[in-house]
Design an enzyme around this catalytic site. Sequence first.
Site, short mmCIF file in Angstrom:
data_model
loop_
_atom_site.label_atom_id
_atom_site.label_comp_id
_atom_site.label_asym_id
_atom_site.label_seq_id
_atom_site.Cartn_x
_atom_site.Cartn_y
_atom_site.Cartn_z
CD GLU B 50 19.89 9.43 9.76
OE1 GLU B 50 20.44 10.32 9.08
OE2 GLU B 50 19.97 8.22 9.49
CG ASP B 61 23.23 0.63 9.12
OD1 ASP B 61 23.65 1.77 8.85
OD2 ASP B 61 22.06 0.39 9.43
CE1 TYR B 173 21.85 9.22 3.22
CE2 TYR B 173 20.50 9.59 5.17
CZ TYR B 173 21.67 9.13 4.59
OH TYR B 173 22.65 8.60 5.39
#
Lengths: 401, 261
Positions: B50, B61, B173
């Site tokens: 990735e 994040d 995911y």
Amino acid sequence: MSAVQPAAAPEPLMADPGPSGRFGPFGGRYVPESLVPACLELEAAFREAWDDPGFHQELDDILRVYGGRPTPVTPCRRLSAQLGVEVLLKREDLCHTGSHKLNNVVGQALLARRMGKDRLVAETGAGQHGVATATAAALFGMACTVYMGEVDVERQALNVFRMELLGAEVRPVGSGSRTLKDAVNEALRDWVATVDHTHYCLGSVMGPHPYPWMVREFQRVIGDEAREQCRTLLGGRDPDWVVACVGGGSNAAGTFAGFVHTSARLVGVEAAGGSAMGHGAPGVLHGMRSMLLQDEDGQIGEAHSVSAGLDYPGIGPEHAQLGSVGRAEYVTADDREVLEALQLLARTEGIVPALEPAHALAFVVREAGRRIPSGATVLVTLSGRGDKDVAQVRELLRGAP
Amino acid sequence: MAPPERLGTVLAAKREAGRKLFVPYVTAGCHPAWLEVVGELAAAGADAIEVGLPFSDPMMDGPTIQEASRQALERGTTTASVLDQLARADLPVPIVVMTYFNLVHRAGEARFAGRLAAAGVRGAIVPDLPLEESGPWRDAAEQARVDPVLLVAPATPPERAKRILAVARGFVYAVGLMGVTGERQALAASATAVAERLRGRSSLPVLVGVGVSTPAQAAQVAQVADGVVVGSALVRRLLEGDDPAALGKLARAFRAALDDA
Ligand SMILES: Cc1ncc(COP(=O)(O)O)c(C=O)c1O
């Protein structure tokens, strides 16, 4: 078959955007999957509450006996004489905590309580939304964390202390431009991790659906009251112009909501260094599709303004729609004009406005007798009082040539 | 030349062969040697890699990848520069990019997907693009034979997960915890719980990412999931000055832990 196509029905403006949260091509709900269920829950809770007379009753009561509503509309005699246009001020500076932010925050705190959440997180730029959120948290006995960019912590030091006095925790944000945009990022990061017991009390008509719509509805009290008050003052007429400053755009949206179906010209005033409508392009940030300052690659640009509350590279999606269909226009005022307008109002009317609504005034001062014809009536939303800015303005005026 | 196999096909075949999947992450441009790191990760037995296209406002994040993104942008990294490097690298494993939707939106969905495909990229993760908003992007990606990977979170109710699985491509995911990326002392209970809920419900491999920080945690997740995505644990070391070989060594430890799981 007729060659003439029937004209498409015009989009209803400032209405319920429905489940998609779209205002024309703007709005939507661009959030990580982790936050989708919380946004859906909030939308359902708001729809239910907004249909519930009991909710309105409680909200209105609090805003009246605690918040100081209705706020007056003040005709400005000396300023009007000087400018040659008739200026009326909607006095949100007289709201408890000193700005319109309380209208939204009380609504959201009541919703948080309905959803069983006992903690509020918020972002703040100028600190007014942070102070309002800290106030509501104190009033309802909730925990409160406010994220604020380091640059703003510095220039709005007094508001940081006010939030702490009210029992909130202020967390300075050191990433990115260290202003409002980065505070929103950090508040969202907090919310992803705490969403089971925390409500994100967003401070403007931005973010993912239902926020832009919900916050406009909580702020429409400004416009609804002002319309009635103007009619009384103007012998049954509406003002010719309605002007408000725009950071995310909540005081403007709340004001416009009262006048969108009249013939008044609606003007939103952005900071010259943060004009998403003037210099932005459509993009997606903080959960919404709207106009954004950005580069060719899609990296978000940084806004620059004396006013912490307008230092934001985007604008609420409904404003992007109102601008694109031409129902409202969006203009700018620069830092110098803003400081002059602030002093002018102080000296002619005895009212020290916050730097944010001084942008709206600066437009009127600049355009009176030009774009705004002499004799026109102009309603300006004075979204907050200038106490928070006094130290900063003092520095700026000292440094001025 | 035959077009490369689709990401989903490659990963599903490996899962059928009984292998636990290892997908390490690195932010493109966060370090001058980032592409060498990608090479080391491939050599260490990664099943796909990735690659993060840095964005100015990475709201999903935590501090490590925020800092990596900041450094990458400061070095002048752009989507074009990354795709150009990837196109010339001829990597032995599929590349999946991860980025935020504004980069896709700015280029236009079809153009962005076409640029990914031209650089040999076989999948894309766009974490701020949930199911309801993803239609045009999924169509454009599908057209370009790029697999649009979708996320399922611990908070996703079962009925909603079903609708996501129905249109997911590449792999599923599974977000390991309610929170942003970053290392955690212990594996969150939600990491195995979310994988458990998805097990057997998709023909695609289910990979758990966010908060998988050590080889031991990866092994724990692999008891119920088809594999893991590991990001911050690698990126932090790169930012702290570890060289590509050292990252390769850490990646081999993850590989070994998964093979023994
Ligand atoms: C007094 C005042 N007006 C306006 C704003 C800008 O917000 P909005 O555009 O949402 O009204 C702020 C924000 O901090 C403010 O404090």
